[in-house]
Design a protein around this motif. Sequence first.
Motif, PDB file in Angstrom:
ATOM      1  N   THR A  20       0.850  -1.190   0.000  1.00  0.00           N
ATOM      2  CA  THR A  20       0.000   0.000   0.000  1.00  0.00           C
ATOM      3  C   THR A  20       0.886   1.241   0.000  1.00  0.00           C
ATOM      4  O   THR A  20       2.107   1.143   0.136  1.00  0.00           O
ATOM      5  CB  THR A  20      -0.926   0.018   1.232  1.00  0.00           C
ATOM      6  N   LEU A  21       0.278   2.403  -0.132  1.00  0.00           N
ATOM      7  CA  LEU A  21       1.039   3.643  -0.052  1.00  0.00           C
ATOM      8  C   LEU A  21       0.921   4.233   1.342  1.00  0.00           C
ATOM      9  O   LEU A  21      -0.090   4.074   2.021  1.00  0.00           O
ATOM     10  CB  LEU A  21       0.530   4.658  -1.079  1.00  0.00           C
ATOM     11  N   ALA A  22       1.976   4.910   1.742  1.00  0.00           N
ATOM     12  CA  ALA A  22       2.023   5.575   3.041  1.00  0.00           C
ATOM     13  C   ALA A  22       2.762   6.900   2.856  1.00  0.00           C
ATOM     14  O   ALA A  22       3.395   7.127   1.821  1.00  0.00           O
ATOM     15  CB  ALA A  22       2.736   4.697   4.064  1.00  0.00           C
ATOM     16  N   ALA A  23       2.674   7.771   3.849  1.00  0.00           N
ATOM     17  CA  ALA A  23       3.356   9.062   3.788  1.00  0.00           C
ATOM     18  C   ALA A  23       3.893   9.417   5.169  1.00  0.00           C
ATOM     19  O   ALA A  23       3.267   9.114   6.180  1.00  0.00           O
ATOM     20  CB  ALA A  23       2.399  10.144   3.314  1.00  0.00           C
ATOM     21  N   LYS A  24       5.063  10.050   5.165  1.00  0.00           N
ATOM     22  CA  LYS A  24       5.626  10.539   6.428  1.00  0.00           C
ATOM     23  C   LYS A  24       6.301  11.884   6.189  1.00  0.00           C
ATOM     24  O   LYS A  24       6.747  12.195   5.088  1.00  0.00           O
ATOM     25  CB  LYS A  24       6.611   9.541   7.014  1.00  0.00           C
ATOM     26  N   ILE A  25       6.366  12.664   7.245  1.00  0.00           N
ATOM     27  CA  ILE A  25       6.996  13.981   7.186  1.00  0.00           C
ATOM     28  C   ILE A  25       8.513  13.788   7.139  1.00  0.00           C
ATOM     29  O   ILE A  25       9.079  13.098   7.981  1.00  0.00           O
ATOM     30  CB  ILE A  25       6.587  14.839   8.397  1.00  0.00           C
ATOM     31  N   THR A  26       9.151  14.425   6.136  1.00  0.00           N
ATOM     32  CA  THR A  26      10.605  14.327   6.009  1.00  0.00           C
ATOM     33  C   THR A  26      11.311  15.647   6.286  1.00  0.00           C
ATOM     34  O   THR A  26      12.508  15.654   6.552  1.00  0.00           O
ATOM     35  CB  THR A  26      11.013  13.815   4.616  1.00  0.00           C
ATOM     36  N   GLU A  27      10.569  16.770   6.188  1.00  0.00           N
ATOM     37  CA  GLU A  27      11.142  18.082   6.493  1.00  0.00           C
ATOM     38  C   GLU A  27      10.080  18.944   7.154  1.00  0.00           C
ATOM     39  O   GLU A  27       8.916  18.909   6.773  1.00  0.00           O
ATOM     40  CB  GLU A  27      11.608  18.802   5.219  1.00  0.00           C
ATOM     41  N   ASN A  28      10.502  19.728   8.122  1.00  0.00           N
ATOM     42  CA  ASN A  28       9.624  20.661   8.813  1.00  0.00           C
ATOM     43  C   ASN A  28       9.903  22.055   8.271  1.00  0.00           C
ATOM     44  O   ASN A  28      11.006  22.571   8.412  1.00  0.00           O
ATOM     45  CB  ASN A  28       9.892  20.588  10.318  1.00  0.00           C
ATOM     46  N   LEU A  29       8.907  22.683   7.646  1.00  0.00           N
ATOM     47  CA  LEU A  29       9.107  23.997   7.044  1.00  0.00           C
ATOM     48  C   LEU A  29       8.465  25.135   7.829  1.00  0.00           C
ATOM     49  O   LEU A  29       8.862  26.277   7.665  1.00  0.00           O
ATOM     50  CB  LEU A  29       8.532  24.009   5.616  1.00  0.00           C
ATOM     51  N   GLY A  30       7.460  24.858   8.637  1.00  0.00           N
ATOM     52  CA  GLY A  30       6.766  25.954   9.296  1.00  0.00           C
ATOM     53  C   GLY A  30       6.084  25.585  10.588  1.00  0.00           C
ATOM     54  O   GLY A  30       5.206  26.304  11.052  1.00  0.00           O
ATOM     55  N   LEU A  31       6.456  24.467  11.156  1.00  0.00           N
ATOM     56  CA  LEU A  31       5.866  24.026  12.423  1.00  0.00           C
ATOM     57  C   LEU A  31       6.888  24.175  13.542  1.00  0.00           C
ATOM     58  O   LEU A  31       8.080  24.289  13.278  1.00  0.00           O
ATOM     59  CB  LEU A  31       5.447  22.545  12.312  1.00  0.00           C
ATOM     60  N   PRO A  32       6.443  24.145  14.795  1.00  0.00           N
ATOM     61  CA  PRO A  32       7.426  24.108  15.885  1.00  0.00           C
ATOM     62  C   PRO A  32       8.301  22.850  15.730  1.00  0.00           C
ATOM     63  O   PRO A  32       7.917  21.908  15.031  1.00  0.00           O
ATOM     64  CB  PRO A  32       6.561  24.016  17.140  1.00  0.00           C
ATOM     65  N   PRO A  33       9.432  22.805  16.390  1.00  0.00           N
ATOM     66  CA  PRO A  33      10.315  21.642  16.233  1.00  0.00           C
ATOM     67  C   PRO A  33       9.670  20.326  16.689  1.00  0.00           C
ATOM     68  O   PRO A  33       9.870  19.293  16.061  1.00  0.00           O
ATOM     69  CB  PRO A  33      11.532  21.954  17.093  1.00  0.00           C
ATOM     70  N   ASN A  34       8.899  20.392  17.761  1.00  0.00           N
ATOM     71  CA  ASN A  34       8.296  19.173  18.308  1.00  0.00           C
ATOM     72  C   ASN A  34       6.781  19.289  18.329  1.00  0.00           C
ATOM     73  O   ASN A  34       6.232  20.383  18.420  1.00  0.00           O
ATOM     74  CB  ASN A  34       8.803  18.901  19.727  1.00  0.00           C
ATOM     75  N   CYS A  35       6.141  18.134  18.304  1.00  0.00           N
ATOM     76  CA  CYS A  35       4.673  18.084  18.309  1.00  0.00           C
ATOM     77  C   CYS A  35       4.172  17.971  19.750  1.00  0.00           C
ATOM     78  O   CYS A  35       3.815  16.897  20.218  1.00  0.00           O
ATOM     79  CB  CYS A  35       4.179  16.907  17.466  1.00  0.00           C
ATOM     80  N   ASN A  36       4.156  19.095  20.436  1.00  0.00           N
ATOM     81  CA  ASN A  36       3.717  19.100  21.824  1.00  0.00           C
ATOM     82  C   ASN A  36       2.211  18.916  21.962  1.00  0.00           C
ATOM     83  O   ASN A  36       1.723  18.518  23.012  1.00  0.00           O
ATOM     84  CB  ASN A  36       4.176  20.385  22.510  1.00  0.00           C
ATOM     85  N   GLU A  37       1.468  19.221  20.908  1.00  0.00           N
ATOM     86  CA  GLU A  37       0.014  19.054  20.921  1.00  0.00           C
ATOM     87  C   GLU A  37      -0.412  17.632  20.548  1.00  0.00           C
ATOM     88  O   GLU A  37      -1.574  17.273  20.676  1.00  0.00           O
ATOM     89  CB  GLU A  37      -0.640  20.047  19.966  1.00  0.00           C
ATOM     90  N   CYS A  38       0.524  16.836  20.061  1.00  0.00           N
ATOM     91  CA  CYS A  38       0.207  15.461  19.675  1.00  0.00           C
ATOM     92  C   CYS A  38      -0.055  14.617  20.916  1.00  0.00           C
ATOM     93  O   CYS A  38       0.438  14.908  22.001  1.00  0.00           O
ATOM     94  CB  CYS A  38       1.362  14.824  18.897  1.00  0.00           C
ATOM     95  N   SER A  39      -0.796  13.555  20.709  1.00  0.00           N
ATOM     96  CA  SER A  39      -1.014  12.601  21.788  1.00  0.00           C
ATOM     97  C   SER A  39      -0.380  11.271  21.386  1.00  0.00           C
ATOM     98  O   SER A  39       0.116  11.121  20.269  1.00  0.00           O
ATOM     99  CB  SER A  39      -2.510  12.425  22.037  1.00  0.00           C
ATOM    100  N   GLY A  40      -0.371  10.354  22.280  1.00  0.00           N
ATOM    101  CA  GLY A  40       0.132   9.013  21.969  1.00  0.00           C
ATOM    102  C   GLY A  40       1.615   8.995  21.666  1.00  0.00           C
ATOM    103  O   GLY A  40       2.404   9.724  22.263  1.00  0.00           O
ATOM    104  N   GLN A  41       1.984   8.186  20.694  1.00  0.00           N
ATOM    105  CA  GLN A  41       3.392   7.927  20.391  1.00  0.00           C
ATOM    106  C   GLN A  41       4.161   9.153  19.894  1.00  0.00           C
ATOM    107  O   GLN A  41       5.385   9.182  19.943  1.00  0.00           O
ATOM    108  CB  GLN A  41       3.516   6.807  19.369  1.00  0.00           C
ATOM    109  N   TYR A  42       3.469  10.176  19.386  1.00  0.00           N
ATOM    110  CA  TYR A  42       4.150  11.345  18.829  1.00  0.00           C
ATOM    111  C   TYR A  42       4.245  12.522  19.793  1.00  0.00           C
ATOM    112  O   TYR A  42       4.852  13.539  19.473  1.00  0.00           O
ATOM    113  CB  TYR A  42       3.456  11.795  17.546  1.00  0.00           C
TER     114      TYR A  42
END
Length: 143
Positions: free
Chosen positions: A52-74
């Motif tokens: 199947t196809l999947a996608a992942k972020i490879t470069e951060n262009l305009g977000l904070p460095p870390n995903c502090n608003e994320c829950s779970g594993q991220y």
Amino acid sequence: MRKIILAGLLASIAFSATAQNHGSPLGKWKTLDDESGKAMTITEIYEAKNGTLAAKITENLGLPPNCNECSGQYKGKPFVGIVTLWNLKANKDGTWGGGNGYKPSDDRKFTAKSVKLVDGGNKLEVKGCVAFFCKTATWVRAN
């Protein structure tokens, strides 16, 4: 002489058929902010081990460095490396769908209903749904 003309005709038909087939969404895409339209990430669509196809972020262009608003594993992890689409299967109409997605900036999981190449393969429309509410995001080819 006829053979040369026939060979040229067949080659041009084969070339035009491949030129019209805009391929697949494999590659790198700029994801855009829903409100400002500014590029947020470079996300790479790739073929997963299960075909199947999947996608992942490879470069951060305009977000904070870390995903502090994320829950779970991220939670608290860098945006780079977050998987945003998975289990996308090819449809007969040339689109992909039936998969899942995650939008880290909203900490929201969704059903990936449709992923469709548009604008000659230079843009990608990603339609995601939560229950009956659907939204389409446009990604721009980065490579």
